[in-house]
Design a protein around this motif. Structure first.
Motif, PDB file in Angstrom:
ATOM      1  N   ILE A  32       0.841  -1.211   0.000  1.00  0.00           N
ATOM      2  CA  ILE A  32       0.000   0.000   0.000  1.00  0.00           C
ATOM      3  C   ILE A  32       0.873   1.255   0.000  1.00  0.00           C
ATOM      4  O   ILE A  32       0.607   2.214  -0.730  1.00  0.00           O
ATOM      5  CB  ILE A  32      -0.968  -0.012   1.214  1.00  0.00           C
ATOM      6  CG1 ILE A  32      -2.032  -1.091   0.991  1.00  0.00           C
ATOM      7  CG2 ILE A  32      -1.634   1.349   1.406  1.00  0.00           C
ATOM      8  CD1 ILE A  32      -3.036  -1.226   2.104  1.00  0.00           C
ATOM      9  N   TYR A  46      -4.814  -0.690  -5.047  1.00  0.00           N
ATOM     10  CA  TYR A  46      -5.471  -1.289  -3.867  1.00  0.00           C
ATOM     11  C   TYR A  46      -6.366  -0.228  -3.229  1.00  0.00           C
ATOM     12  O   TYR A  46      -5.914   0.880  -2.953  1.00  0.00           O
ATOM     13  CB  TYR A  46      -4.427  -1.740  -2.842  1.00  0.00           C
ATOM     14  CG  TYR A  46      -3.363  -2.652  -3.404  1.00  0.00           C
ATOM     15  CD1 TYR A  46      -3.698  -3.895  -3.950  1.00  0.00           C
ATOM     16  CD2 TYR A  46      -2.020  -2.286  -3.387  1.00  0.00           C
ATOM     17  CE1 TYR A  46      -2.725  -4.732  -4.467  1.00  0.00           C
ATOM     18  CE2 TYR A  46      -1.039  -3.118  -3.899  1.00  0.00           C
ATOM     19  CZ  TYR A  46      -1.398  -4.327  -4.444  1.00  0.00           C
ATOM     20  OH  TYR A  46      -0.427  -5.151  -4.951  1.00  0.00           O
ATOM     21  N   CYS A  52      -6.289  -5.133  -0.723  1.00  0.00           N
ATOM     22  CA  CYS A  52      -4.907  -5.545  -0.980  1.00  0.00           C
ATOM     23  C   CYS A  52      -4.745  -7.019  -0.593  1.00  0.00           C
ATOM     24  O   CYS A  52      -4.165  -7.815  -1.350  1.00  0.00           O
ATOM     25  CB  CYS A  52      -3.974  -4.649  -0.166  1.00  0.00           C
ATOM     26  SG  CYS A  52      -2.237  -4.990  -0.424  1.00  0.00           S
TER      27      CYS A  52
END
Ligand SMILES: CC(=O)O[C@H](CC(=O)[O-])C[N+](C)(C)C
Length: 298
Positions: A32, A46, A52
């Motif tokens: 991320i 994501y 994710c």
């Protein structure tokens, strides 16, 4: 009298427990933090922690969450060994007598000493880990630059020597000095306030140790996330992207993504922090108790 050798061994075992409990969420955090910025009209790679997680499991299988774990295990166990050893050194440096009780500020400073010790391993370890995690994020079919941690070390060394391996040391220190201070101070403070009257801090209580360790992990990361975001970006950027180091990363992030980008990865970091560090301190205390039983004079 606490022994430095025992601190080292028990700390290493704590590190193994920490990595095993925390790796999947660490993977999500780095993905991320380093995902490419979406172009206008595009949706982000994501949408959040759960997205994710599901994308990794769908595209790479469940074991995808544990990709790149060999490097953290090989690096994190010695790093925690050095960290707990360094904390012991930091405490001893401030004691006139081994039984002197330290104030919470002195424990914070001893934690900062641990942070200095760990950076020797932490800075290159984090560089390799982040590069491998980001490479894995490019998915199947994408060109593979590094064939595992050893190959990554070799290539970084060939490209830029020790300097390249240690890229991000300043950012790692900026993250780990205050964070380690917080980590050990909060752990000792909670162990103290959660010990029932008449009881002793040295009686191992599983519940107390898990709570104190887990909360210490949360406090560690509350301080560490902003420098960690700068560090991950800097360590994974192509050579020459940020000539003035993390100052450039900071300026770029502020200009393009705003202050909240310094808290990217907050959810997976915090979700990982409690169990990983509860497991770490539990492993440390259990190993210490076993060592004290098996080798009282070590
Ligand atoms: C950044 C880091 O590794 O933090 C450790 C806790 C964790 O969640 O891994 C703590 N410490 C830096 C003190 C080893």
């Amino acid at each position: 009298m606490p022994s430095p050798i025992k601190d080292f061994i028990a700390g290493g075992f704590g590190g193994v427990c920490c990595v095993s409990a925390g790796q999947p969420l660490d993977m999500i955090k780095v993905r991320i933090q380093t995902m490419p910025r979406p172009l206008p009209g595009q949706s982000p790679l994501y949408k959040g922690t759960f997205d994710c997680f599901t994308k990794i499991v769908k595209n790479e299988g469940f074991l995808g969450l544990y990709k790149g774990m060999a490097a953290p295990l090989a690096g994190v166990a010695p790093m925690f060994a050095i960290c707990f050893f360094g904390f012991g050194v930091g405490k001893r440096l401030q004691q006139k007598h081994p039984d002197d009780v330290l104030t919470y500020f002195q424990l914070f400073k001893a934690g900062m000493v641990a942070g200095v010790f760990t950076t020797v391993i932490m800075a290159p370890g984090e560089r390799i880990k982040c590069l491998l995690q980001v490479q894995a994020a490019q998915g199947k079919g994408a060109p593979v630059k590094y064939n595992g941690p050893m190959d990554c070390i070799k290539q970084l060394y060939k490209e830029g020597g020790i300097r390249s391996l240690y890229r991000g040391t300043g950012a790692t220190l900026l993250r780990d000095l205050p964070a380690s201070g917080m980590y050990f101070m909060v752990y000792e403070w909670l162990q103290h306030i959660l010990t029932p009257q008449g009881g002793s801090r040295s009686d191992l209580s599983v519940g107390r140790t898990l709570v104190a360790g887990g909360v210490a992990g949360i406090f560690n990361w509350a301080v560490a996330i902003p420098p960690d975001v700068l560090k991950s970006r800097y360590q994974t950027a192509p050579e020459g992207t940020y000539p003035n180091g993390i100052r450039d990363v900071f300026k770029q992030l502020m200009k393009e993504e705003g202050i909240l980008s310094l808290y990217k990865g907050f959810t997976p970091v915090m979700l990982r922090a409690f169990p990983a560090n509860a497991a770490c301190f539990m492993g440390y205390e259990a190993a210490m108790k076993t060592l004290n039983y098996l080798a009282p004079n070590l």
